[in-house]
Each structure stands twice: as C-alpha cells, then as structure tokens.
Design a protein around this motif. Sequence first.
Motif, PDB file in Angstrom:
ATOM      1  N   MET A 203       0.802  -1.236   0.256  1.00 29.72           N
ATOM      2  CA  MET A 203       0.084   0.187   0.011  1.00 29.72           C
ATOM      3  C   MET A 203       0.789   1.352   0.097  1.00 29.72           C
ATOM      4  N   ALA A 204       1.934   1.256   0.829  1.00 24.71           N
ATOM      5  CA  ALA A 204       2.948   2.419   1.023  1.00 24.71           C
ATOM      6  C   ALA A 204       3.463   2.660  -0.478  1.00 24.71           C
ATOM      7  N   LEU A 205       3.935   1.749  -0.975  1.00 27.98           N
ATOM      8  CA  LEU A 205       4.801   1.932  -2.276  1.00 27.98           C
ATOM      9  C   LEU A 205       3.736   2.563  -3.260  1.00 27.98           C
ATOM     10  N   THR A 206       2.665   1.750  -3.310  1.00 32.71           N
ATOM     11  CA  THR A 206       1.525   1.893  -4.470  1.00 32.71           C
ATOM     12  C   THR A 206       0.951   3.732  -4.351  1.00 32.71           C
ATOM     13  N   VAL A 207       0.614   3.753  -2.993  1.00 36.46           N
ATOM     14  CA  VAL A 207       0.002   5.157  -2.967  1.00 36.46           C
ATOM     15  C   VAL A 207       1.454   6.008  -3.151  1.00 36.46           C
ATOM     16  N   ALA A 208       2.557   5.969  -2.634  1.00 29.91           N
ATOM     17  CA  ALA A 208       3.663   6.983  -3.056  1.00 29.91           C
ATOM     18  C   ALA A 208       3.892   7.046  -4.419  1.00 29.91           C
ATOM     19  N   GLY A 209       3.866   5.785  -5.231  1.00 27.79           N
ATOM     20  CA  GLY A 209       4.082   5.897  -6.653  1.00 27.79           C
ATOM     21  C   GLY A 209       2.860   6.437  -7.247  1.00 27.79           C
ATOM     22  N   GLY A 210       1.705   6.681  -7.060  1.00 30.13           N
ATOM     23  CA  GLY A 210       0.583   7.270  -7.420  1.00 30.13           C
ATOM     24  C   GLY A 210       0.918   8.685  -7.349  1.00 30.13           C
ATOM     25  N   VAL A 211       1.328   9.193  -5.935  1.00 28.70           N
ATOM     26  CA  VAL A 211       1.645  10.627  -5.827  1.00 28.70           C
ATOM     27  C   VAL A 211       2.647  11.107  -6.720  1.00 28.70           C
ATOM     28  N   TRP A 212       3.901  10.061  -6.902  1.00 29.14           N
ATOM     29  CA  TRP A 212       4.925  10.620  -7.622  1.00 29.14           C
ATOM     30  C   TRP A 212       4.408  10.835  -8.964  1.00 29.14           C
ATOM     31  N   MET A 213       3.390   9.925  -9.577  1.00 28.66           N
ATOM     32  CA  MET A 213       3.098   9.747 -10.938  1.00 28.66           C
ATOM     33  C   MET A 213       2.510  11.181 -11.240  1.00 28.66           C
ATOM     34  N   PHE A 214       1.407  11.810 -10.338  1.00 25.48           N
ATOM     35  CA  PHE A 214       0.662  12.981 -10.435  1.00 25.48           C
ATOM     36  C   PHE A 214       1.769  14.051 -10.369  1.00 25.48           C
ATOM     37  N   SER A 215       2.872  13.955  -9.431  1.00 22.44           N
ATOM     38  CA  SER A 215       3.710  15.141  -9.455  1.00 22.44           C
ATOM     39  C   SER A 215       4.468  15.351 -10.697  1.00 22.44           C
ATOM     40  N   GLY A 216       4.735  14.380 -11.314  1.00 24.13           N
ATOM     41  CA  GLY A 216       5.301  14.358 -12.735  1.00 24.13           C
ATOM     42  C   GLY A 216       4.276  14.835 -13.782  1.00 24.13           C
ATOM     43  N   TRP A 217       3.182  14.586 -13.565  1.00 22.53           N
ATOM     44  CA  TRP A 217       2.080  15.101 -14.529  1.00 22.53           C
ATOM     45  C   TRP A 217       2.057  16.670 -14.307  1.00 22.53           C
ATOM     46  N   ALA A 218       1.933  17.109 -13.014  1.00 17.36           N
ATOM     47  CA  ALA A 218       1.853  18.713 -12.664  1.00 17.36           C
ATOM     48  C   ALA A 218       3.197  19.545 -13.371  1.00 17.36           C
ATOM     49  N   THR A 219       4.279  18.575 -13.227  1.00 15.93           N
ATOM     50  CA  THR A 219       5.481  19.434 -13.643  1.00 15.93           C
ATOM     51  C   THR A 219       5.755  19.277 -15.143  1.00 15.93           C
ATOM     52  N   ASN A 220       5.338  18.339 -15.675  1.00 12.18           N
ATOM     53  CA  ASN A 220       5.625  18.031 -17.242  1.00 12.18           C
ATOM     54  C   ASN A 220       4.687  17.247 -17.835  1.00 12.18           C
ATOM     55  N   PRO A 221       3.647  17.941 -17.991  1.00 12.66           N
ATOM     56  CA  PRO A 221       2.490  17.357 -18.578  1.00 12.66           C
ATOM     57  C   PRO A 221       2.856  17.007 -19.932  1.00 12.66           C
ATOM     58  N   THR A 222       2.084  16.015 -21.026  1.00 11.80           N
ATOM     59  CA  THR A 222       2.294  15.469 -21.980  1.00 11.80           C
ATOM     60  C   THR A 222       1.209  16.630 -23.074  1.00 11.80           C
ATOM     61  N   ALA A 223       1.597  16.697 -24.346  1.00 14.07           N
ATOM     62  CA  ALA A 223       0.920  17.428 -25.307  1.00 14.07           C
ATOM     63  C   ALA A 223      -0.791  16.866 -25.276  1.00 14.07           C
ATOM     64  N   HIS A 224      -0.899  15.538 -25.109  1.00 13.06           N
ATOM     65  CA  HIS A 224      -2.260  15.111 -25.097  1.00 13.06           C
ATOM     66  C   HIS A 224      -2.989  15.722 -23.925  1.00 13.06           C
ATOM     67  N   MET A 225      -2.054  15.484 -22.733  1.00 15.08           N
ATOM     68  CA  MET A 225      -2.846  16.112 -21.517  1.00 15.08           C
ATOM     69  C   MET A 225      -3.267  17.492 -21.709  1.00 15.08           C
ATOM     70  N   LEU A 226      -2.291  18.288 -22.086  1.00 13.74           N
ATOM     71  CA  LEU A 226      -2.630  19.694 -22.438  1.00 13.74           C
ATOM     72  C   LEU A 226      -3.814  19.994 -23.171  1.00 13.74           C
ATOM     73  N   GLN A 227      -3.885  19.228 -24.307  1.00 18.21           N
ATOM     74  CA  GLN A 227      -4.881  19.181 -25.149  1.00 18.21           C
ATOM     75  C   GLN A 227      -6.204  19.100 -24.550  1.00 18.21           C
ATOM     76  N   THR A 228      -6.122  17.928 -23.606  1.00 21.58           N
ATOM     77  CA  THR A 228      -7.503  17.606 -22.929  1.00 21.58           C
ATOM     78  C   THR A 228      -7.965  18.573 -22.042  1.00 21.58           C
ATOM     79  N   ALA A 229      -6.888  19.206 -21.414  1.00 22.98           N
ATOM     80  CA  ALA A 229      -7.314  20.249 -20.317  1.00 22.98           C
ATOM     81  C   ALA A 229      -7.837  21.533 -20.993  1.00 22.98           C
ATOM     82  N   GLU A 230      -7.407  21.863 -22.313  1.00 21.87           N
ATOM     83  CA  GLU A 230      -7.996  22.955 -23.257  1.00 21.87           C
ATOM     84  C   GLU A 230      -9.349  22.360 -23.347  1.00 21.87           C
ATOM     85  N   HIS A 231      -9.483  21.219 -23.939  1.00 22.03           N
ATOM     86  CA  HIS A 231     -10.989  20.750 -24.436  1.00 22.03           C
ATOM     87  C   HIS A 231     -11.782  20.841 -23.154  1.00 22.03           C
TER      88      HIS A 231
END
Length: 458
Positions: free
Chosen positions: A38-66
Amino acid sequence: MEALRLAPGLTAARLRSHSGDGWLDILAVLSFALSALMALTVAGGVWMFSGWATNPTAHMLQTAEHLGWGQQSDLFTAYFGMAMGAGGLLVFPIFSLGASAARLGARGRAQRLASLRLVGVTGFEAVAMSMVETVVQWIMGAAVGVMAYFATLPLWSSVTFIDQHINPAQMRLPVPLFFAVLAFTLVIALISTAVGLQRVRISPLGVANREPNPALRFWRVGASVAAIAAFVLWTRTDRAPTDMWTYVSMAFMLLIVVGGISLVGPFILQSLARPGTLTRSPAILLATRRILDDPRTAWRNVSAIALLSFIAGFVAAVPFDRSDDGSVSLLHDINTGVLITLAFGFASAALSTLMNQTSLVFDRAPQTYALAQVGFPRQFFGLSRAAQILGPLLLSTLFTTVIGVFLGYSTSALVPSTDSIVLVGVFILIGIGLSVLALLACEPLERHVLANMRRAND
C-alpha cells in the motif's frame, strides 16, 4: 549478544511449530507485506501525479484545453493535490496495519521474554530480541510487498485519469524515495513494538508483571471536539478548487479529525460499557468487563472499520455540482480515486480486524481454558466475543459515519443525494460483514488452541 542471534531462529521455530503461535507470525508477515504494498503504491501514485503537474504531455494539455481550463497547469496541480490528499487519508490505515502486526501476541511475547530472563538474558537483550523478531518479520513481509508492488504495476494501465491511461512506468519510484517509503514502514513497526513492551516489566526471576489499565479521562472528548471545530473553521475559509494546497490542507485537517476520533473512541466505548455490568447474561457481562478492562484494545478491534466509515461518510456527503468551467468532467476521475482509496482502506481493515481477533484468541487462551474447565459451554465464548465486537462496532460506525456526513456537508453546503446515503450504507454493511467473517475465522482457531493446552493424560 548471543541472545540476539537466537531471535531469528526462535521466529523460524514458531513458524514450524504446530502449537498455533506460528499463525501470529504468518499474519504479521502478511500485514507487513500489505503495508509495504500500500505504501509503495500510494507513493507511486503521488509521484506520477507530481510528474504530470511538472511535465504534462501534449495530449494532457489538449485534454485540459478541451475541458475549458484556461490555465492548464491548474488542472494538473489539482490532481496532484487530490493524490496527496488521498495518500494522507491512507496514512492512518497503513500505520494501523503495521502497528497491529507489531502488537500481535503481546502476552505470549511477554511470557517468552520472562522465560529468557529466567535463564540469564538481561532486560536490554530481552527487548532487543523482540525488536530483532519484528525486523525479521518485516524483512519477510517487505520482500513479499515489494514483489507484489512490481507485479501489480502493469494492472494500473487499465485505469484512466484526464482521459489518459496510466503508464505503469511513471509509478515506479526513484531509488531514494523507494527505500525511504520502506524505511517509514519499518520505523512504524519498531515504534509499535517498543510502545507495546513498555507496559510489560520483566523481572530477573522471569515474572511478567502487567499493571491494570487506568480509566480513560474526559479530556479526550475535549480534544475530539476541538479537532472537529478546527475542521469546521477551515471550511469557512476561502478556498480555490484548483489550488493544490486546498486538497493538501483538507487531507491534513481530516487527519487531525481522525486523530481526535481515535482519542475519543476508547472513552466512548468505556462509558457505554458501564451499564452493561448490570446485565444478567454471562456472555454480555464477560464482554463488558473485557471492554472496561482495556477500552483501547476494544477500540482497536473496530477502529479500522469505524475510521473507514468516517471517510466513506465524508466522501459520500460531498456531491460535486455541475459548472461551466469543466469541473464536471472531473467527477469520473474523482470517483475513480475515491474507489481506489476505499479499496485500499477496506483491504487493510479486513486484515487488521482478523489480526486483532486472532491475537486476542491467543492472549486470552488461559482465561478461556480456565472457564471451559469449570463448565462453561463452548458456544459461550463465541457469544461473548460477538458481543464484545459487534456492539462496539455498530456504535462506532454509526458515530463516525454521522461525523463524516456532517463534516462533508459543512464542506460542500449541499444536501447529500439518495445515492450517496445508499453508498454509505453499503460501506457499513461491508465493514460489519468483514468483522463477522473475522469472528467466524476465530472459532476453529480457538478450538485448536484450547486442544493444545490440554494435558496429554486428560
């Protein structure tokens, strides 16, 4: 320090024994494994979303604009904040799971330490041996948890957030953070072991002296009310729904409320159990006396389900209204996050309930055997255990659910929907069902323990 080198061997010997004590070590290893997963999975999820916040992909930016977000970074920041909030809510279940594992078989451990003191082991070595036993169990459990963490990573690819499937590689923690999370679970286990041994004094003659538990004081009610009042005051502040710190502060305030509930829960059970001493039912009387003797243990038996009911009540009472800024499109992702959080919570609650009940079977085996020898029927012990667990469980789940709904309503200022109320009822029924299954699992184990306590010539 020859005694310390014996600790791993003693643990292995209990695992191979047929006396039943090995089940406690197996449950401890399983709990440490689930805690690490649980601890590793939760920390992994937070780490993933932190990467999304600092370096979003072009598809994510397009989705947010949509979706109509003028500042796309606000969307990813909000997701990172919600991930941290969910992680904060799971800190207590993870801590409770590790602590329950470290406390398994406390009285049996005290008797083993007393025997070792009788043959010349010093007090420091006796405590250190318990620490070594915990470390051995943790290493075995953590190894299983790490393998399960990497084995389950590919399964997350079927989950979508922001209209994008999760890339399991983004949930792999960097090496320093990976070992930091594992160290956190180990520290929890060692602290819980040390705290549990503080109440056991082992004399040089090999006698384990256990002092009676003092009655709990009314100040716990004041602390709980103060925690709830602090949360209500927080809801009166100006909060931006796209601000990461809104979700971080919410998770922090909820943790404060959870701490307040954990303080007042044993006191409430102690207060409500006192009238039960006037009953004419022997089973209810024994259950009541056990609750009064140790209300903290009575609360630990039901705390996992009760606190999960609080989280369910809070989440179900926070409906998300439709708006024109794209926030309605977050509802699917928010529901997905809530289901994942509750799934982890119920997994830890189920194992924690089973561990607590199994531990009590071994800790109270001498008393149960003595009552059986003077003529108490076998079904008496099952009825007493059911009264000791189900009564406090119903009261505590009702109490925590009402608080959760109240705080959720104060956060959103919206009336919960009928579907939300039904959802809370389903959560409560699942929690009660898990506790009933744990009680049923203890019946054959208790028969096995009592059979081993009988002398060969009886």
